[in-house]
Structures are given as structure tokens and as C-alpha cells.
Design a protein around this motif. Sequence first.
Motif, PDB file in Angstrom:
ATOM      1  N   UNK B 107       0.869  -1.170   0.000  1.00  0.00           N
ATOM      2  CA  UNK B 107       0.000   0.000   0.000  1.00  0.00           C
ATOM      3  C   UNK B 107       0.906   1.219   0.000  1.00  0.00           C
ATOM      4  N   UNK B 108       0.675   2.104  -0.978  1.00  0.00           N
ATOM      5  CA  UNK B 108       1.502   3.304  -1.060  1.00  0.00           C
ATOM      6  C   UNK B 108       0.975   4.353  -0.087  1.00  0.00           C
ATOM      7  N   UNK B 109       1.830   5.294   0.246  1.00  0.00           N
ATOM      8  CA  UNK B 109       1.419   6.385   1.120  1.00  0.00           C
ATOM      9  C   UNK B 109       0.255   7.157   0.490  1.00  0.00           C
ATOM     10  N   UNK B 110      -0.764   7.421   1.275  1.00  0.00           N
ATOM     11  CA  UNK B 110      -1.876   8.217   0.788  1.00  0.00           C
ATOM     12  C   UNK B 110      -2.996   7.435   0.129  1.00  0.00           C
ATOM     13  N   UNK B 111      -2.845   6.123   0.051  1.00  0.00           N
ATOM     14  CA  UNK B 111      -3.921   5.325  -0.534  1.00  0.00           C
ATOM     15  C   UNK B 111      -5.043   5.103   0.478  1.00  0.00           C
ATOM     16  N   UNK B 112      -6.265   4.932  -0.037  1.00  0.00           N
ATOM     17  CA  UNK B 112      -7.371   4.520   0.823  1.00  0.00           C
ATOM     18  C   UNK B 112      -7.801   3.142   0.340  1.00  0.00           C
ATOM     19  N   UNK B 113      -7.631   2.154   1.195  1.00  0.00           N
ATOM     20  CA  UNK B 113      -7.857   0.782   0.778  1.00  0.00           C
ATOM     21  C   UNK B 113      -8.965   0.158   1.616  1.00  0.00           C
ATOM     22  N   UNK B 114      -9.892  -0.469   0.919  1.00  0.00           N
ATOM     23  CA  UNK B 114     -10.938  -1.218   1.612  1.00  0.00           C
ATOM     24  C   UNK B 114     -10.516  -2.668   1.718  1.00  0.00           C
ATOM     25  N   UNK B 115     -10.667  -3.202   2.904  1.00  0.00           N
ATOM     26  CA  UNK B 115     -10.233  -4.575   3.128  1.00  0.00           C
ATOM     27  C   UNK B 115     -11.478  -5.344   3.506  1.00  0.00           C
ATOM     28  N   UNK B 282     -17.555   5.067  -1.788  1.00  0.00           N
ATOM     29  CA  UNK B 282     -17.324   6.494  -1.615  1.00  0.00           C
ATOM     30  C   UNK B 282     -15.906   6.821  -1.160  1.00  0.00           C
ATOM     31  N   UNK B 283     -15.217   5.857  -0.600  1.00  0.00           N
ATOM     32  CA  UNK B 283     -13.919   6.179  -0.012  1.00  0.00           C
ATOM     33  C   UNK B 283     -12.728   5.551  -0.726  1.00  0.00           C
ATOM     34  N   UNK B 284     -12.901   4.305  -1.158  1.00  0.00           N
ATOM     35  CA  UNK B 284     -11.709   3.537  -1.485  1.00  0.00           C
ATOM     36  C   UNK B 284     -11.401   3.543  -2.968  1.00  0.00           C
ATOM     37  N   UNK B 285     -10.148   3.831  -3.265  1.00  0.00           N
ATOM     38  CA  UNK B 285      -9.703   3.737  -4.636  1.00  0.00           C
ATOM     39  C   UNK B 285      -9.329   2.291  -4.948  1.00  0.00           C
ATOM     40  N   UNK B 286      -9.229   1.527  -3.920  1.00  0.00           N
ATOM     41  CA  UNK B 286      -8.725   0.171  -4.105  1.00  0.00           C
ATOM     42  C   UNK B 286      -9.408  -0.760  -3.099  1.00  0.00           C
ATOM     43  N   UNK B 287      -9.707  -1.954  -3.544  1.00  0.00           N
ATOM     44  CA  UNK B 287     -10.363  -2.933  -2.687  1.00  0.00           C
ATOM     45  C   UNK B 287      -9.532  -4.200  -2.632  1.00  0.00           C
ATOM     46  N   UNK B 288      -9.433  -4.749  -1.449  1.00  0.00           N
ATOM     47  CA  UNK B 288      -8.817  -6.063  -1.337  1.00  0.00           C
ATOM     48  C   UNK B 288      -9.838  -6.997  -0.725  1.00  0.00           C
ATOM     49  N   UNK B 289     -10.013  -8.139  -1.356  1.00  0.00           N
ATOM     50  CA  UNK B 289     -10.954  -9.114  -0.821  1.00  0.00           C
ATOM     51  C   UNK B 289     -10.160 -10.291  -0.285  1.00  0.00           C
ATOM     52  N   UNK B 290     -10.470 -10.664   0.920  1.00  0.00           N
ATOM     53  CA  UNK B 290      -9.752 -11.779   1.526  1.00  0.00           C
ATOM     54  C   UNK B 290     -10.784 -12.825   1.925  1.00  0.00           C
ATOM     55  N   UNK B 291     -10.432 -14.063   1.696  1.00  0.00           N
ATOM     56  CA  UNK B 291     -11.304 -15.139   2.164  1.00  0.00           C
ATOM     57  C   UNK B 291     -10.426 -16.332   2.525  1.00  0.00           C
ATOM     58  N   UNK B 292     -10.760 -16.990   3.586  1.00  0.00           N
ATOM     59  CA  UNK B 292      -9.983 -18.110   4.085  1.00  0.00           C
ATOM     60  C   UNK B 292      -8.497 -17.776   4.165  1.00  0.00           C
ATOM     61  N   UNK B 293      -8.214 -16.539   4.573  1.00  0.00           N
ATOM     62  CA  UNK B 293      -6.832 -16.147   4.787  1.00  0.00           C
ATOM     63  C   UNK B 293      -6.045 -15.876   3.524  1.00  0.00           C
ATOM     64  N   UNK B 294      -6.718 -15.902   2.366  1.00  0.00           N
ATOM     65  CA  UNK B 294      -6.003 -15.637   1.114  1.00  0.00           C
ATOM     66  C   UNK B 294      -6.567 -14.410   0.442  1.00  0.00           C
ATOM     67  N   UNK B 300      -9.661  -2.255  -8.326  1.00  0.00           N
ATOM     68  CA  UNK B 300     -10.705  -1.243  -8.155  1.00  0.00           C
ATOM     69  C   UNK B 300     -12.043  -1.916  -7.857  1.00  0.00           C
ATOM     70  N   UNK B 301     -12.980  -1.105  -7.387  1.00  0.00           N
ATOM     71  CA  UNK B 301     -14.283  -1.657  -7.033  1.00  0.00           C
ATOM     72  C   UNK B 301     -15.028  -2.126  -8.277  1.00  0.00           C
ATOM     73  N   UNK B 302     -14.921  -1.338  -9.365  1.00  0.00           N
ATOM     74  CA  UNK B 302     -15.613  -1.703 -10.593  1.00  0.00           C
ATOM     75  C   UNK B 302     -15.137  -3.069 -11.067  1.00  0.00           C
ATOM     76  N   UNK B 303     -13.845  -3.264 -10.969  1.00  0.00           N
ATOM     77  CA  UNK B 303     -13.257  -4.530 -11.364  1.00  0.00           C
ATOM     78  C   UNK B 303     -13.792  -5.679 -10.535  1.00  0.00           C
ATOM     79  N   UNK B 304     -14.067  -5.388  -9.275  1.00  0.00           N
ATOM     80  CA  UNK B 304     -14.579  -6.425  -8.386  1.00  0.00           C
ATOM     81  C   UNK B 304     -15.945  -6.900  -8.870  1.00  0.00           C
ATOM     82  N   UNK B 305     -16.771  -5.954  -9.289  1.00  0.00           N
ATOM     83  CA  UNK B 305     -18.092  -6.337  -9.785  1.00  0.00           C
ATOM     84  C   UNK B 305     -17.980  -7.203 -11.022  1.00  0.00           C
ATOM     85  N   UNK B 306     -17.012  -6.869 -11.881  1.00  0.00           N
ATOM     86  CA  UNK B 306     -16.821  -7.669 -13.075  1.00  0.00           C
ATOM     87  C   UNK B 306     -16.397  -9.081 -12.717  1.00  0.00           C
TER      88      UNK B 306
END
Lengths: 312, 393
Positions: B107-115, B282-294, B300-306
Motif C-alpha cells: 500500500x503506497x502512502x496516501x492510498x485509501x484501501x478497503x479490506x 465512496x472512499x476507497x480507490x482500491x479494494x482487497x478481498x480476503x477469504x480463508x486467509x487468502x 478497483x471496485x468496478x473490477x470487483x463487480x466484473x
Amino acid sequence: MVEDVARADGPGTGTAAVDGGGGRASGEAVVAAEVFPFPFPERRRLLEGVRAYGLIMAMWVRSTMAYRASFAMTVFGDFAVTAFDFVTILLMFSHVDALGGYSLPEIALLYGLSATAFGLCDLLLGSMDRVGRRVRDGTMDTLLVRPVPVLAQVAADRFALRRVGRITQGLLVLGYALVTLDIAWTPLKVLMLPTMVVSGAAIFGAVFVAGAAFQFVAQDASEVQNSFTYGGTTLLQYPPTIFAKDLVRGVTFVVPLAFVSWLPALYVLGREYPVGLPQWVAFLPPLVAAGCWGLAGLAWRTGLRSYRSTGS
Amino acid sequence: MSERETDVADTAGEAGGMGEAGVMGEADTGGETGVAEVGAAGEPGSADVARGVTRRAQGGPLGAGVDEGGFITLDGVEKVFQVRRRTGLLRSERREVRAVDGISFRVARGEVVGYIGPNGAGKSTTIKMLTGILTPSGGRLRVAGIDPSRERTRLAHRIGVVFGQRTTLWWDLPLRDSYRLMHRMYRIPDRRYRENLDRCVELLDLGELLEVPVRQLSLGQRMRGDIAAALLHDPEVLYLDEPTIGLDVVSKVKVRQFLKDLNAERGTTVLLTTHDLTDIEQLCSRVMVIDHGRLMYDGSLAGLHEVGESERMLVVDLERELPPIRLESEGADGRPPVRVVKVEGPRQWLAFPAAASAAPLVARIAAGYPLVDLSVREPDIEAVIARMYESAP
């Protein structure tokens, strides 16, 4: 740049010196200033801990004062409940003249010393048995993200000023004993009294810390610890002669509670200790306290480390 | 003793040239003390300067540098719990639970990341490792060049943490008292403390609440209070664990706006876990999805929907009860644009791909059917993740 920072630290070195870490602190400040949003010298952990303890304690005292009436009542309650312990002894002496070969003033001395020492410790560290609960409900995490030692935060947790009731009661009984006892006072014996109270409190404190450390592993273990602390102080309020020798040996060599009051007080009284020991052991309490804290500190670190590697 | 302490903190601050012009006075001190990172983002130029400063600091004995391009760096981080279960009177069975199973990201400085991720996916464990509460079982982890578990108290000065469901405020005392404790505990220079507090009070609307005992605050007010408490010492990273959980709409909007401003003005790196899709949108420029520890997804969020093939829901109220709506396919793939999920009297639920626009659909339905009312429901993040997990090998 280094000069600048050193200048910034100039006035700060004053406090650092008060904190006992003069030269070292200013050396680290240079590094700290490069790293942190604002410069502050790194201080010694012990002093940092004591300072944090003071800050948190003040918060709890203020919290308590939000309910003044309740505070006044609990202070009185604590005083009254502990005073009943001594009333029990008084009642016993209305039927007998001596208990285990000890007169009432002599027992009052044992009682007063142990109650005051324990009261002091209970006031300062009495809420450490909440560690188990904090581990269970996860609020331990909020303490771990703060920049001060966890032990200090846990020790000051729920600091209860009402516990001065217990100390007051102990001091009253101690006062009574000192007035009524017929002792040939020497400067050494006089000096021993405050030393006993302080080292006694420290020994109890070490038991509290070690007990708290154990709660990282077994969260409901606070009762085990209580049996040594609250149970221990009741034990020490009576002369060692009335207990079985094995029990006396146990509290001398295993959990060294005998050093809180028995051993030094018997020296002051000029009495023999039931388990044959040389006379100089009466002067050991400060050393025993230091040793106990060393072990307790080790236990605490181990406990905290196990929490941080297993989590909740 | 205590008064002297405050004095010195103040003097030290001033001697360092702090609290001069600007919001925080970084412009002044940045070059000298490395403060610039705190507020410099937004302007690429000064951000570079900041990075330069940090690089230089890296050479120092304690090294506080930034790992190649990442402010927060994880390399194959693992966390294995040994769970002991009693199977008999004396026998117990040991089982390994891999809560975090080899996660790597930067994560770079200044990023807003949703986990995000379902309960028990390893979100909290990751946050706990990043704050130094837990020690990783394997892998390498650095926050601002610091190994969190080894230098936990040192890191504490540079991070802010908000646990959504656990307040750090003092229950029986006015909000202001909790802030004073932070002031002393973090040794925040007086002027900076006042500036930060004033700012938080203004933006989080806390003015009326400062003298109110925390126990009398509503959940939303308390959350705002908690966020302010985590920011008084100018942390470079802010971790938020479910910051909007249980809040009403108005409070949620306030909290989100504040975080957005904080990131824009101060360049504070924000890492938040949430179950609320709107937070992420509204906040995150970037999303990380974690499941079962992976790590299942990072982008991006749009990419997640795809990736998750998520669907939005169009709820239409018709004039009367009608058979399920049918629209002819227009697309190249030959699939119908909507799929009727449910019919209940005159009301029908139609699912359509999240990436598609709702407007032409509505127009076509209105043309062919007696439309009375309609609403569009956004896809449920949990459902998206659940589908993602199902489709994973």
C-alpha cells in the motif's frame, strides 16, 4: 539539521535528566526526530510506564468522582469490611489471653503490617485480575496499540481510590500496636517498619503481576491469584506458631509471603521463627521483593508474548 | 512534574520550528524533521520531497524508510493459530488454523484501501498484525519501515486505530478528558494538539459534545469521538475496523466525508474493513478481498463487480398483477438483459449485471408495461464475495 534537533531537545534534556536518562535520551532524540511526526526523546521504559500509570490512574480517579456519593460509601464499606477482620481477633482475645503464644498487641503488629502492606499493593495493583476478562472480550487489543507499556496500563486499569479504606484500617491497627507494645526500639528496628511495608507491598505486587501473566493462558485463573493475595494477607495476620509447619515452610520458601511481615516482625518482637532460620533473614525482604519482581516481570513478558502469538 | 512535562513538550515543538504557517506547519519543519509526509500528499511535488526525506532517514541507525514503493508492505505473511480441542477427559487434539495464509500486498502512502471479506476471513487478524498486536507466524511485514510486532510501541506513535465495536474513550468522563489523556500519553506538542483537536471538532461536529460524558453519547457520536481520538497524534496510517457499523445514515455520511477530507488534505493512508459497500464506493480507490486467509482480489471496485459477476436489482411496481416481465436480448452474448427473480402481486424483482446501465432497461420496461414505481438496489458486497469464493478453484 542534527544541530537543530539537538537544540530542540535542549530544554527537553532537563526532563530527561529528571527521568534519569539524560545523555542517552538526547542521543536518541536525534534519531526519533527524523522518524516521527514531531520530535520526542525515547525514554526509559520503567519511567515511561510509571508516567503512564499516573496518567491513567488520574483518569480513573476522576471517573470515580463522577459518582461522589457512591465513592464515599464504598470507601467506608471497604474500611468496615476489612475492620471486621480485626474485630474477629478482638473477639477471640475476649476469651483467651494469648494466641499461639502471642499477646494481642503483638498480633496487632503482625496484622497492621500485613494489612498495610497488602492495602498499599491492593490500591496500586488491585485491578490486575481483570487481565483475564480483557483477554476474553478482546479489549486487550486497545491497550496494545498505545505507545506505553501494557503492564502499566493494566496495573492502572480501574484504579480504585476506595481501597484507601483498607490501608487506613491497617495503619490504625499498626498504630495501636506500636503504642501498646513494649519494645526496646533501636534505630534499626525503627527503620525496619517502613521498609517492611514497602517490600511487603512489592512482594504482594509481584504475586499480582505473576497472577495476571498467568491469566493470558488461563483466563479464569484470577481466583488462584486471589488465594495467594487475599488469602495470604489473612494468613499473615496471625502468628506463624498457630499454623502447621509445612504451611509455614510453603509461604517462606515457595511463595515468599513470610517475608512480608512474619520474619522481619518477629525480629522486631524478638521472637523465634518456627522453622529454624538464621536471624539475618529478617533483613532480606527488600532483596526478596526485588527477586520476586524479576520473576514476575519474566512471567509477564512470557504471558504477553503468548497472547501476541496466539491472539484471541 | 506533570506541568513541567507539558512545558517541555511545548518548547521542544517550538524549537523545532513547528506550528508556524499552514495547517500544521509541515512546510516549515518538513525538511528538517521528516514531518512532511503527514500532510504533503495531494501535491505531487511535495510528496516527492517527503519521499526524499524518508529515503534519507532510511540510512539512519534505526531506518524508518519506505520499502520499495510500499508504505505498508506484506510478503507472504502468515498467521497460524494452534487450536486445542478437548476430545476426552485428558486427551486433547491439536489443530492448526491458518487465519492468514500467505498474503502479499503493498500500500503506497496516501492510498485509501478497503479490506473486505466475510466474517472469519482473516481481516481482523491482518489488522492486528499490522498494528503489532499479533506476531506473524511467517513472512515479512513492514509499516513505514517498522516491524510492527517487534517495535510495537514505537509504531504506535505513527498509527491510529479505531475498533468499530470497542471504544477507547472514557465512559464516565467528558469527551475532552479522553483527548487530554491522548495529548499526554502520546506527548503531542501543545500547539499541534490544539490545532488537531479544533480541526476534528469542526469537521466531525463535536463542539457540543466535548463536555458531555461519553456514556451519554449516541453510537454515532461516540464513533466520531473515537475517530478524533485516533487522529490527535497525526498518525500516518489510520486503521479502521468497521467504522460505520451500527451508525445511522447521517452519521455515516459525516464519517465518510471526514475520512475523505483527511486523506485529501493530510495524505493519511487509510485501511478500513467494512461490510458496507457504500463505504468502499465512496472512499476507497482500491479494494482487497480476503477469504480463508487468502487474498482473492486486489484492484478497483468496478473490477470487483466484473470479477464477481455481481448483479443489481431493479424492483418495479406495475399497475396490476402481470406475468414475469420478458425483454428481448440486445447484446451480442444472446442473454436476456434482465432475469426475473421474484414476483409478488404487482411487484417484480429483476436482476441485471451491475456493470450495465439501468436507464435503457427502465425505458424499455416503461414502453412495454404499465409502470407505476421503481427502485434500483445495489449489489450486496457479501453476495459478490460469496459468488467470487464459489467460483474460485
